[in-house]
Design a protein around this motif. Structure first.
Motif, mmCIF file in Angstrom:
data_model
loop_
_atom_site.group_PDB
_atom_site.id
_atom_site.type_symbol
_atom_site.label_atom_id
_atom_site.label_comp_id
_atom_site.label_asym_id
_atom_site.label_seq_id
_atom_site.Cartn_x
_atom_site.Cartn_y
_atom_site.Cartn_z
ATOM 1 N N ILE A 234 2.199 6.488 -2.743
ATOM 2 C CA ILE A 234 2.739 5.208 -2.288
ATOM 3 C C ILE A 234 2.345 4.982 -0.840
ATOM 4 N N ARG A 235 1.969 3.760 -0.521
ATOM 5 C CA ARG A 235 1.626 3.395 0.860
ATOM 6 C C ARG A 235 2.575 2.305 1.336
ATOM 7 N N LYS A 236 3.149 2.495 2.517
ATOM 8 C CA LYS A 236 4.021 1.475 3.092
ATOM 9 C C LYS A 236 3.177 0.319 3.641
ATOM 10 N N LEU A 237 3.586 -0.902 3.361
ATOM 11 C CA LEU A 237 2.916 -2.074 3.918
ATOM 12 C C LEU A 237 3.619 -2.582 5.164
ATOM 13 N N THR A 238 4.781 -1.991 5.479
ATOM 14 C CA THR A 238 5.523 -2.335 6.683
ATOM 15 C C THR A 238 6.376 -1.136 7.075
ATOM 16 N N ASP A 239 6.610 -0.993 8.371
ATOM 17 C CA ASP A 239 7.452 0.105 8.844
ATOM 18 C C ASP A 239 8.929 -0.152 8.567
ATOM 19 N N LYS A 240 9.259 -1.316 8.008
ATOM 20 C CA LYS A 240 10.645 -1.616 7.681
ATOM 21 C C LYS A 240 11.128 -0.866 6.434
ATOM 22 N N VAL A 241 10.194 -0.251 5.702
ATOM 23 C CA VAL A 241 10.571 0.471 4.482
ATOM 24 C C VAL A 241 11.474 1.651 4.848
ATOM 25 N N THR A 242 12.658 1.702 4.250
ATOM 26 C CA THR A 242 13.592 2.808 4.496
ATOM 27 C C THR A 242 14.078 3.459 3.208
ATOM 28 N N ASN A 243 13.730 2.880 2.059
ATOM 29 C CA ASN A 243 14.317 3.381 0.809
ATOM 30 C C ASN A 243 13.304 3.224 -0.332
ATOM 31 N N ILE A 244 12.879 4.341 -0.910
ATOM 32 C CA ILE A 244 11.995 4.322 -2.078
ATOM 33 C C ILE A 244 12.540 5.321 -3.092
ATOM 34 N N SER A 245 12.745 4.862 -4.314
ATOM 35 C CA SER A 245 13.156 5.750 -5.403
ATOM 36 C C SER A 245 12.224 5.526 -6.580
ATOM 37 N N PHE A 246 11.968 6.598 -7.310
ATOM 38 C CA PHE A 246 11.043 6.518 -8.429
ATOM 39 C C PHE A 246 11.561 7.380 -9.567
#
Length: 337
Positions: A234-246
């Motif tokens: 997974i690649r973040k498109l913004t530094d605002k990403v704080t939560n990823i679940s899969f």
């Protein structure tokens, strides 16, 4: 002589209105015991409710709206259909409840017009919890650095159909300092050919407008019982990403990506399917991301232990407790180099 601790004074609008009137404006000044306007509440969030007394003696909140105090006053409209009756106007702000008596009322009369019914509803957005690793505190101890607060999502419903939403207050993330303990396991893992064809190109996953979390999903099809290794990049498109679940939400097997500090992350875990199922994978994320690669394959696991006997795979897990059960599904696995 009785004296109110708080008072309301209506400065705009009347105290009688027809059903389905969504344009009339009502303004009330918030007054203290001396009937002096409470300008110190300016900028704070107030909650306005219309309360009715039912025939059985109970009370019912028929209408609720959150408003920012301006000039020591609250201004609102009635944006949903209310039953014809007399309602008591109450305002809560800064720990106060206005007014101390029940004399501030608004009467709703029946209307012969069958207008569109517009409702403004407010939904609470649950706050997230973020854990920060702090090696200076004992394992199993949690130190709250910042309390969490729910957000508010204002939804417009016309004739029962949700037409729009607006986040009027963002959730405040609860921040907790903990000491994360790393657990290591070892196993011999034999990987079979991927049963799901890897993606051929990057998939851009975007958060829907005014939604705190978006979900992307895709069907695998029917999958036999067994253990499966799932690997995603997974690649973040913004530094605002704080939560990823899969993972697989229907099976209760979602995995939260613990470390999202890097721009691109590779995450691998094992899922144990106890029966043949029709499988669908889910990704939850709070800001735009790109799914660079995805791979899933069945595996065979032997010699699972906490002792290194030279097995071909190493599993790691981070927890906030001293112990973790020795299950292959508890660890993120990497092939030994």
């Amino acid at each position: 002589m009785k004296k109110n601790s708080t008072n309301l004074r209506q400065v705009k609008g009347g105290n009688v209105v027809k059903q389905n009137d969504i344009a009339s404006i009502f303004t009330y000044e918030l007054l203290n015991a001396e009937n002096i306007r409470c300008d110190e509440l300016n900028g704070q969030e107030a909650e306005v409710i219309l309360v009715s007394h039912l025939d059985d003696g109970s009370t019912n909140i028929a209408y609720r709206q959150h408003i920012t105090v301006e000039n020591g006053s609250v201004t609102f409209t009635i944006t949903q259909r209310l039953e014809p009756r007399v309602y008591i106007v109450e305002v809560k702000c800064g720990g106060y409840i206005f007014a101390s008596n029940n004399r501030t009322t608004l009467k709703v009369n029946p209307s012969g017009f069958e207008e569109s019914v517009v409702e403004i509803k407010e939904e609470y957005l649950a706050y997230d919890t973020r854990y920060i690793n702090d090696s200076t505190i004992p394992v199993d101890v949690e130190v709250v650095e910042q309390e969490g607060e729910d957000g508010i999502n204002r939804v417009t419903v016309i004739n029962g159909v949700r037409t729009s939403s607006e986040i009027i207050k963002d959730p405040v993330t609860k921040v907790i300092r903990v000491r994360v303990k790393e657990h290591i396991a070892y196993a011999n893992i034999v990987k079979k050919a991927p049963f799901y064809e890897p993606i051929e190109q990057t998939e851009i996953l975007r958060v829907e407008e005014n939604e705190p979390v978006s979900v992307s999903w895709e069907y695998f099809g029917t999958v036999e019982a067994g253990k499966y290794e799932v690997t995603i990049e997974i690649r973040k498109l913004t530094d605002k990403v704080t939560n990823i679940s899969f993972g697989f939400e229907e099976l209760g097997k979602m995995h939260k990506v613990l470390d999202i500090s890097s721009q691109t992350m590779t995450y691998s875990f094992v899922v144990d399917l106890e029966a043949t199922v029709t499988l669908m994978h889910d990704i939850r994320f709070d800001h735009d991301i790109a799914l660079e690669s995805f791979n899933a394959r069945q595996i065979e696991v032997t010699d699972l232990s906490t002792t290194d006997y030279g097995q071909n795979s190493i599993g790691t897990a981070q927890t906030r407790t001293q112990d973790i059960e020795l299950l292959v599904t508890n660890y993120e696995w990497k092939t030994r180099e």
